[in-house]
Scaffold this active site. Structure first.
Site, PDB file in Angstrom:
ATOM      1  N   SER A  88       0.840  -1.197   0.000  1.00  0.00           N
ATOM      2  CA  SER A  88       0.000   0.000   0.000  1.00  0.00           C
ATOM      3  C   SER A  88       0.880   1.254   0.000  1.00  0.00           C
ATOM      4  CB  SER A  88      -0.947  -0.027   1.197  1.00  0.00           C
ATOM      5  OG  SER A  88      -2.005   0.895   1.024  1.00  0.00           O
ATOM      6  N   LYS A 101     -19.526  18.216   3.335  1.00  0.00           N
ATOM      7  CA  LYS A 101     -18.590  18.394   4.450  1.00  0.00           C
ATOM      8  C   LYS A 101     -18.462  17.104   5.246  1.00  0.00           C
ATOM      9  CE  LYS A 101     -15.872  20.451   7.333  1.00  0.00           C
ATOM     10  NZ  LYS A 101     -14.494  20.768   6.922  1.00  0.00           N
TER      11      LYS A 101
END
Length: 338
Positions: free
Chosen positions: A166, A218
């Site tokens: 990763s 948001k």
């Protein structure tokens, strides 16, 4: 009366000891807090070539005869005389053992800054990298730090003995060459995010949760609010965007890779990874360094911050507690065995 007198004396002694301990702890914390905010780290340059030579010489002192040692010393002296004007290029070694939050980036930044200011034309850099990945922004910055090396035409090799997955592979793919041990874990070109949701628990206990935001996105998925299908779709879209950036990053630095095959989030062992182009060479970092030390002077570059008195005492206290708990557990185990 004598009992009460003795008890009162014992209580006074106990209170005195507790107060003394508190005073000492407060003094330690105050002392450890002094001077915070300054750069107290230290950059070390350790000659690995000399260390390896010293180890080999010590070993030979045991296994070789006096005549063999004498002959070897003579040959070494002659070789040094012949090569006295030879200037070997340098190989700078950096160790990066990454955590989930990639907090080691600060040390990496300082180590690379020192190297790029001093490296000559034929010098090289080796990063011994171990990391299962972590936060996107942390490992993105770590990869950018390694890019500072290659952008200056300084050869960069990344060696992986255990794992570069990763975010770890995001860093590794910057290198001109990736060397991996046969069973090192490589890949995991994917993105994951997990969020527990306690909304049902709150509802069950008649607890309201309110959240106020400005901006449509948001917040998408939350821990305490009721998540909608629209929230999930937006969150998935954001994850897909990050995955796209990750794939573009890897493809840019290793264009020969089949991204459809390697960008599935899977991992491969070193012996498998070399077949699909994720790594370039199978070797441990130790063997790779032993080959390099023949033609280069090898230095370990290490930035470290000395532990404060508070941290040292905290570590000592932690070790003491662990030892006590272990001792009690062993005793308890013995009791249970009777």
């Amino acid at each position: 009366m004598e009992f009460l007198s003795n008890y009162g004396l014992f209580l006074a002694q106990a209170v005195t000891i507790v107060v003394a301990i508190i005073v000492v702890l407060v003094a330690i914390v105050a002392l450890g807090s002094k001077g915070k905010g300054g750069d107290k780290g230290q950059l070390e340059l350790i000659n690995i070539s000399e260390s390896l030579d010293a180890v080999a010489d010590d070993f030979r002192q045991t296994i070789l005869s006096k005549d063999e040692l004498k002959k070897r010393a003579k040959d070494k002296k002659q070789q040094a005389k012949e090569n006295k004007d030879e200037v070997k290029p340098n190989l700078y070694v950096i160790d990066f053992n990454g955590s989930m939050d990639a907090s080691q980036v600060e040390s990496l930044r300082r180590e690379i800054t020192a190297i790029v200011q001093c490296a000559e034309k034929d010098d090289e850099v080796l990063v011994r990298l171990e990391s299962p990945g972590g936060v996107v922004h942390g490992y993105g910055l770590a990869a950018s730090q390694l890019k500072r090396i290659t952008s200056r035409d300084i050869s960069l090799t990344v060696a992986v003995d255990k794992v570069a997955a990763s975010g770890g592979y995001m860093m590794a793919c910057i290198a001109d060459k990736i060397v991996a041990a046969p069973f090192a874990i490589i890949g995991s070109i994917g993105v994951i995010a997990q969020i527990p949701n306690f909304n049902k628990v709150l509802k069950k206990n008649d607890i309201d949760f309110e959240q106020v935001t400005a901006g449509q996105y948001k917040r998408t998925l939350t821990m305490f609010g009721e998540n909608t299908e629209q929230d999930r779709e937006k969150f998935q879209s954001e994850i897909d965007d990050v995955h796209g950036l990750f794939k573009d990053h890897v493809a840019k630095h290793r264009p020969a890779l089949d991204m459809d095959k390697v960008a599935t989030g899977e991992t491969w062992y070193g012996e498998q990874a070399i077949d699909i182009g994720l790594v370039d060479e199978l070797s441990t970092s130790d063997d790779w360094l032993l080959e390099q030390v023949k033609d280069k002077t090898v230095y370990l570059v290490k930035y470290s911050v000395p532990k404060t008195l508070t941290q040292k005492l905290g570590k000592a206290a932690s070790a003491s507690i662990e030892e006590s708990v272990t001792s009690l557990w062993q005793k308890a185990s013995q009791w249970r065995s009777f």
